[in-house]
Design a protein around this motif. Structure first.
Motif, PDB file in Angstrom:
ATOM      1  N   VAL A   1      -3.679  10.571 -10.518  1.00 21.12           N
ATOM      2  CA  VAL A   1      -3.054   9.656  -9.539  1.00 21.12           C
ATOM      3  C   VAL A   1      -2.083  10.428  -8.642  1.00 21.12           C
ATOM      4  N   CYS A   2      -2.041  10.038  -7.365  1.00 23.90           N
ATOM      5  CA  CYS A   2      -1.204  10.723  -6.362  1.00 23.90           C
ATOM      6  C   CYS A   2      -0.319   9.686  -5.671  1.00 23.90           C
ATOM      7  N   PRO A   3       0.860   9.408  -6.239  1.00 22.36           N
ATOM      8  CA  PRO A   3       1.694   8.306  -5.744  1.00 22.36           C
ATOM      9  C   PRO A   3       2.083   8.400  -4.263  1.00 22.36           C
ATOM     10  N   ASN A   4       2.648   9.536  -3.835  1.00 19.89           N
ATOM     11  CA  ASN A   4       3.054   9.655  -2.425  1.00 19.89           C
ATOM     12  C   ASN A   4       1.876   9.402  -1.496  1.00 19.89           C
ATOM     13  N   SER A   5       0.747   9.984  -1.834  1.00 17.86           N
ATOM     14  CA  SER A   5      -0.473   9.830  -1.048  1.00 17.86           C
ATOM     15  C   SER A   5      -0.839   8.346  -0.918  1.00 17.86           C
ATOM     16  N   ASN A   6      -0.788   7.629  -2.045  1.00 17.83           N
ATOM     17  CA  ASN A   6      -1.138   6.200  -2.029  1.00 17.83           C
ATOM     18  C   ASN A   6      -0.236   5.386  -1.117  1.00 17.83           C
ATOM     19  N   ILE A   7       1.034   5.766  -1.053  1.00 12.38           N
ATOM     20  CA  ILE A   7       1.977   5.045  -0.176  1.00 12.38           C
ATOM     21  C   ILE A   7       1.730   5.428   1.282  1.00 12.38           C
ATOM     22  N   GLU A   8       1.629   6.732   1.538  1.00 13.06           N
ATOM     23  CA  GLU A   8       1.453   7.211   2.918  1.00 13.06           C
ATOM     24  C   GLU A   8       0.158   6.702   3.545  1.00 13.06           C
ATOM     25  N   LEU A   9      -0.890   6.546   2.731  1.00 17.35           N
ATOM     26  CA  LEU A   9      -2.176   6.088   3.261  1.00 17.35           C
ATOM     27  C   LEU A   9      -2.373   4.583   3.109  1.00 17.35           C
ATOM     28  N   LYS A  10      -1.287   3.896   2.747  1.00 17.36           N
ATOM     29  CA  LYS A  10      -1.265   2.419   2.701  1.00 17.36           C
ATOM     30  C   LYS A  10      -2.218   1.814   1.666  1.00 17.36           C
ATOM     31  N   VAL A  11      -2.505   2.577   0.593  1.00 20.70           N
ATOM     32  CA  VAL A  11      -3.237   1.989  -0.531  1.00 20.70           C
ATOM     33  C   VAL A  11      -2.328   0.944  -1.180  1.00 20.70           C
ATOM     34  N   PHE A  12      -1.020   1.274  -1.226  1.00 22.05           N
ATOM     35  CA  PHE A  12       0.032   0.312  -1.607  1.00 22.05           C
ATOM     36  C   PHE A  12       1.049   0.302  -0.465  1.00 22.05           C
ATOM     37  N   GLU A  13       1.628  -0.837  -0.213  1.00 22.79           N
ATOM     38  CA  GLU A  13       2.591  -0.951   0.892  1.00 22.79           C
ATOM     39  C   GLU A  13       3.863  -0.152   0.628  1.00 22.79           C
ATOM     40  N   ASN A  14       4.293  -0.142  -0.640  1.00 24.00           N
ATOM     41  CA  ASN A  14       5.507   0.609  -0.982  1.00 24.00           C
ATOM     42  C   ASN A  14       5.459   0.981  -2.467  1.00 24.00           C
ATOM     43  N   TYR A  15       6.423   1.783  -2.875  1.00 25.02           N
ATOM     44  CA  TYR A  15       6.440   2.292  -4.245  1.00 25.02           C
ATOM     45  C   TYR A  15       6.552   1.192  -5.295  1.00 25.02           C
ATOM     46  N   LYS A  16       7.291   0.149  -4.960  1.00 23.76           N
ATOM     47  CA  LYS A  16       7.492  -0.917  -5.958  1.00 23.76           C
ATOM     48  C   LYS A  16       6.173  -1.623  -6.283  1.00 23.76           C
ATOM     49  N   GLU A  17       5.211  -1.528  -5.368  1.00 26.44           N
ATOM     50  CA  GLU A  17       3.896  -2.166  -5.588  1.00 26.44           C
ATOM     51  C   GLU A  17       2.915  -1.248  -6.322  1.00 26.44           C
TER      52      GLU A  17
ATOM     53  N   ASN B   1      -5.162   7.262 -19.497  1.00 27.47           N
ATOM     54  CA  ASN B   1      -4.773   8.673 -19.447  1.00 27.47           C
ATOM     55  C   ASN B   1      -4.446   9.032 -17.990  1.00 27.47           C
ATOM     56  N   VAL B   2      -3.219   8.736 -17.584  1.00 31.98           N
ATOM     57  CA  VAL B   2      -2.796   8.877 -16.189  1.00 31.98           C
ATOM     58  C   VAL B   2      -1.970  10.148 -16.010  1.00 31.98           C
ATOM     59  N   THR B   3      -2.162  10.827 -14.871  1.00 32.15           N
ATOM     60  CA  THR B   3      -1.341  11.983 -14.528  1.00 32.15           C
ATOM     61  C   THR B   3      -0.761  11.794 -13.127  1.00 32.15           C
ATOM     62  N   VAL B   4       0.279  12.562 -12.814  1.00 29.75           N
ATOM     63  CA  VAL B   4       0.918  12.503 -11.486  1.00 29.75           C
ATOM     64  C   VAL B   4       0.656  13.810 -10.747  1.00 29.75           C
ATOM     65  N   ASN B   5       0.281  13.678  -9.473  1.00 22.54           N
ATOM     66  CA  ASN B   5      -0.091  14.836  -8.666  1.00 22.54           C
ATOM     67  C   ASN B   5       0.342  14.627  -7.221  1.00 22.54           C
ATOM     68  N   SER B   6       0.265  15.717  -6.410  1.00 23.09           N
ATOM     69  CA  SER B   6       0.796  15.588  -5.043  1.00 23.09           C
ATOM     70  C   SER B   6      -0.265  15.533  -3.949  1.00 23.09           C
ATOM     71  N   ASP B   7      -1.558  15.767  -4.296  1.00 27.72           N
ATOM     72  CA  ASP B   7      -2.665  15.546  -3.363  1.00 27.72           C
ATOM     73  C   ASP B   7      -2.613  16.482  -2.145  1.00 27.72           C
ATOM     74  N   ASP B   8      -1.976  16.033  -1.067  1.00 25.15           N
ATOM     75  CA  ASP B   8      -1.821  16.829   0.165  1.00 25.15           C
ATOM     76  C   ASP B   8      -0.332  16.841   0.522  1.00 25.15           C
ATOM     77  N   PRO B   9       0.467  17.604  -0.233  1.00 30.45           N
ATOM     78  CA  PRO B   9       1.919  17.455  -0.179  1.00 30.45           C
ATOM     79  C   PRO B   9       2.576  17.728   1.170  1.00 30.45           C
ATOM     80  N   ALA B  10       1.995  18.624   1.969  1.00 30.06           N
ATOM     81  CA  ALA B  10       2.593  18.913   3.278  1.00 30.06           C
ATOM     82  C   ALA B  10       2.516  17.691   4.198  1.00 30.06           C
ATOM     83  N   TYR B  11       1.492  16.871   3.979  1.00 27.57           N
ATOM     84  CA  TYR B  11       1.270  15.689   4.814  1.00 27.57           C
ATOM     85  C   TYR B  11       1.909  14.428   4.234  1.00 27.57           C
TER      86      TYR B  11
END
Length: 331
Positions: free
Chosen positions: A241-257, A269-279
């Motif tokens: 899972v890539c949280p920042n990416s999901n927010i920036e690309l509007k998969v979720f409107e904001n972090y609380k969602e 079995n969830v992990t946290v990752n940065s996907d395309d961190p520069a963007y």
């Protein structure tokens, strides 16, 4: 919590090396290689990083990749990411690269992978950071094109641990690539695929059942199917899972969602990752910090997410044990 996040050694399993191209390096390489980019300065580039969906991001992502020409460019790109790993205490990373993005522009497969590989070798030597390389097929291109890329990759088989599937998800289901994934498996590659980021759960089922993948990249839409959630829990299939990416690309409107806490609480079995961190405004620690600031994650949740990343990695069992012991020591 921030101190804990910074202190814990981590593995990153979902990182597109082209997506770590910071505006400064983009600008420098554009000048060096005499490539026209539609931005007057670094600030212009940053201002362009306001996305409405996956496609609006991909448009600028591919434009940015045009500045990468020589082996040294790919080395510099990878080395800058390695320095972020050092900063964020990432001790193992599994890097995606998109050969078709470059071979279509006349850059050889060898140029790309050699630059990346040399930087990763130096990272191991200088910082002790271990790594794997995952080659991704671009899903908006044809399966025939993916077969050509697979053929080209065979000369560098020792350097590539897995194949994946990325780019424009909607309208390009995993089933489109069933045959090339079958061939990749025969060649001995491990298999992963982006699924369930923007598209519905049918894409996750196809990735699992038709492509026979070992990890799902993203997978946040799985929550929409009770049956799928149960299967993912029972089989402990990793979700990168890539949280920042999901927010920036509007998969979720904001972090609380964001649903990562629900997925975790369910036992996935969830992990946290940065996907395309520069963007997407931040490397791995920033993703963790953003989650903690917006969701009721406990210390135990953070530790579980970090341990999951090592357990779900493509390193051998011995090294996994060694790295998990380092996490325990840091705790």
């Amino acid at each position: 919590m921030t101190n804990l996040i910074k202190r814990l050694p981590k593995a990153e399993l979902h990182l597109h090396i082209e997506g770590s191209l910071e505006p400064e390096l983009m600008f420098t390489l554009a000048k060096k290689n005499n490539i026209n980019i539609p931005y007057k300065n670094i600030e212009d580039i940053r201002n362009a990083y306001n996305f409405t969906n996956l496609q609006s991001f991909l448009d600028i992502y591919y434009a940015g990749a045009n500045v990468l020409i020589t082996k040294e460019d790919f080395y510099d790109l990878t080395w800058e990411y390695i320095l972020k790993c050092v900063e964020d205490n990432v001790i193992h990373t599994e890097i995606f690269f998109d050969p078709q993005t470059h071979t279509q522009r006349g850059i050889s497969f060898e140029t790309v992978i050699t630059g990346i590989k040399e930087a990763l070798n130096d990272a191991k030597e200088k910082y002790g950071i271990t790594s794997c390389i995952i080659m991704c097929f671009l899903r908006h291109l044809s399966q025939e094109d993916a077969f050509k890329t697979l053929e080209e990759s065979l000369a560098f088989k020792d350097d590539i641990i897995a194949v994946g599937l990325d780019s424009s998800e909607l309208g390009n289901p995993p089933s489109k690539f069933e045959e090339v994934f079958k061939k990749a498996k025969e060649e001995g590659f491990k298999l992963v695929a982006h699924a369930g980021e923007e598209a519905d759960v049918s894409y996750i089922y196809e990735a699992l059942d038709l492509l026979d993948i070992q990890r799902i990249d993203h997978g946040v839409q799985s929550i929409k199917s009770d049956e799928l959630m149960k299967r993912l829990k029972d089989e402990q299939i990793p979700l990168t899972v890539c949280p920042n990416s999901n927010i920036e690309l509007k998969v979720f409107e904001n972090y609380k969602e964001h649903n990562i806490k629900e997925l975790l609480d369910y036992g996935l079995n969830v992990t946290v990752n940065s996907d395309d961190p520069a963007y997407f405004k931040g490397y791995i620690n920033q993703n963790f910090i953003n989650l903690c600031e917006n969701l009721p994650l406990s210390k135990e949740d953070i530790i579980t997410l970090v341990k999951n990343s090592f357990k779900s990695s493509f390193i051998d069992e011995e090294l996994k044990k060694e790295y998990l012991a380092k996490v325990d020591k840091a705790i």
